[in-house]
Design an enzyme around this catalytic site. Structure first.
Site, PDB file in Angstrom:
ATOM      1  CG  HIS A 120      54.131 -58.922 -41.497  1.00 46.22           C
ATOM      2  ND1 HIS A 120      53.339 -59.486 -42.476  1.00 46.22           N
ATOM      3  CD2 HIS A 120      53.272 -58.447 -40.548  1.00 46.22           C
ATOM      4  CE1 HIS A 120      52.062 -59.356 -42.134  1.00 46.22           C
ATOM      5  NE2 HIS A 120      51.994 -58.731 -40.985  1.00 46.22           N
TER       6      HIS A 120
ATOM      7  CB  SER B  79      46.373 -57.880 -35.308  1.00 46.03           C
ATOM      8  OG  SER B  79      47.068 -58.977 -35.911  1.00 46.03           O
TER       9      SER B  79
ATOM     10  CB  SER C  29      48.830 -57.955 -41.387  1.00 44.59           C
ATOM     11  OG  SER C  29      49.048 -59.172 -40.737  1.00 44.59           O
ATOM     12  CG  PHE C  30      43.812 -57.570 -37.891  1.00 41.24           C
ATOM     13  CD1 PHE C  30      42.797 -58.371 -37.416  1.00 41.24           C
ATOM     14  CD2 PHE C  30      43.756 -56.203 -37.648  1.00 41.24           C
ATOM     15  CE1 PHE C  30      41.719 -57.819 -36.718  1.00 41.24           C
ATOM     16  CE2 PHE C  30      42.703 -55.643 -36.955  1.00 41.24           C
ATOM     17  CZ  PHE C  30      41.671 -56.459 -36.492  1.00 41.24           C
TER      18      PHE C  30
ATOM     19  CG  ASP D   7      55.223 -61.685 -44.152  1.00 42.86           C
ATOM     20  OD1 ASP D   7      55.370 -62.007 -42.965  1.00 42.86           O
ATOM     21  OD2 ASP D   7      54.285 -60.963 -44.553  1.00 42.86           O
TER      22      ASP D   7
END
Length: 274
Positions: A254, A36, A105-106, A226
């Site tokens: 990340h 995101s 992630s998202f 991260d």
């Protein structure tokens, strides 16, 4: 002379939305769900992964609702329900009954929720730097979701994303900044995660009981360094998902799929080939 952006794939209608999706290769399908970050597209997130996986598989990488070149309906409500429905809609539109699923992630929160709500649609699950469990929002994630467009702000975010600062060039910062200010991009992004942002972390989380009930073989991947999503998230997922394995990349932020691209692609390919 007209140049077509590599970020634009094919257009399909998924869950009633005109959806930009990359559909490459043949064989067992795998769907990649992006993160995101501001200005993100499926291509920006997965450009170094998609070609490798497509050698032996059918790879589906959509721009999710509110991101990239997918339709942004006026008045749409951005939520986990809406994103899961959109992802299922992509599978339905492409006549894919069951897929392997990779969420970043998202996108990990969406993949996790999809596997919980529609377990028969998922064969194997890969979660990378994943949201989807309760955690206190990090300063890094708060900065990502609170992004206000400027070249300096984008450069700052890239410094947060990458452990390897050699990846954070002025050219990349300019490209990602320009992507973030395309018409409609920032307006949609700002509507998704307004402050206070802890509530959006909570809204993307699935319950512990539901996660513990996941029966899929699951590969969990995280960068040790991260600054956006804490490594503890992946440790939690590993403890809760009985049929899981965890791989942690050192000297990695990340962007495991970029910072350790060759190893990441091989790791995922080997897992999905089992």
């Amino acid at each position: 002379m007209t140049t077509t952006s590599p970020e634009i794939g094919r257009n399909i209608v998924a869950a009633g939305l005109a959806t930009n999706v990359h559909d490459q290769g043949t064989g067992q399908p795998v769907m990649l769900i992006h993160g995101s970050g501001p200005g993100v597209t499926a291509w920006a997130n997965w450009r170094l992964v998609l070609p490798d996986l497509a050698v032996s598989r059918r790879v589906i990488a959509p721009d999710m609702l509110g991101f990239g070149y997918t339709e942004r309906p006026v008045g749409v409500s951005y939520s986990l329900d809406a994103w899961v429905n959109h992802a299922v809609g992509v599978l339905d539109a492409l006549d894919i009954e069951q897929t392997d699923l990779v969420g970043n992630s998202f996108g990990g929160a969406i993949a996790l929720a999809l596997a919980i709500r529609h377990p028969q649609r998922v064969r194997r699950l890969v979660l990378m730097g994943s949201v989807g469990v309760p955690f206190a929002i990090t300063p890094g994630l708060d900065a990502v979701w609170g992004y206000q467009p400027s070249l300096a702000a984008m450069r700052g975010l890239l410094d947060i994303f990458a452990h390897d600062r050699s990846l954070v060039t002025d050219e990349l910062a300019e490209l990602r900044y320009q992507a973030s200010i395309r018409p409609g991009f920032q307006e949609a992004f700002a509507a998704m995660f307004p402050a206070p942002r802890q509530r959006w972390v909570d809204a993307l989380a699935s319950s512990e009981a539901d996660i513990r009930a996941i029966a899929h073989d699951t590969l969990i991947v995280h960068g040790r360094d991260d600054q956006v999503i804490p490594l503890a998230n992946s440790l939690t997922l590993h403890h809760w998902i009985s049929r899981s394995q965890l791989h942690v990349f050192g000297q990695c932020g990340h962007w495991a799929q970029i910072e350790h691209n060759r190893r990441f692609n091989q790791l995922v390919s080997n897992f999905l080939a089992e």
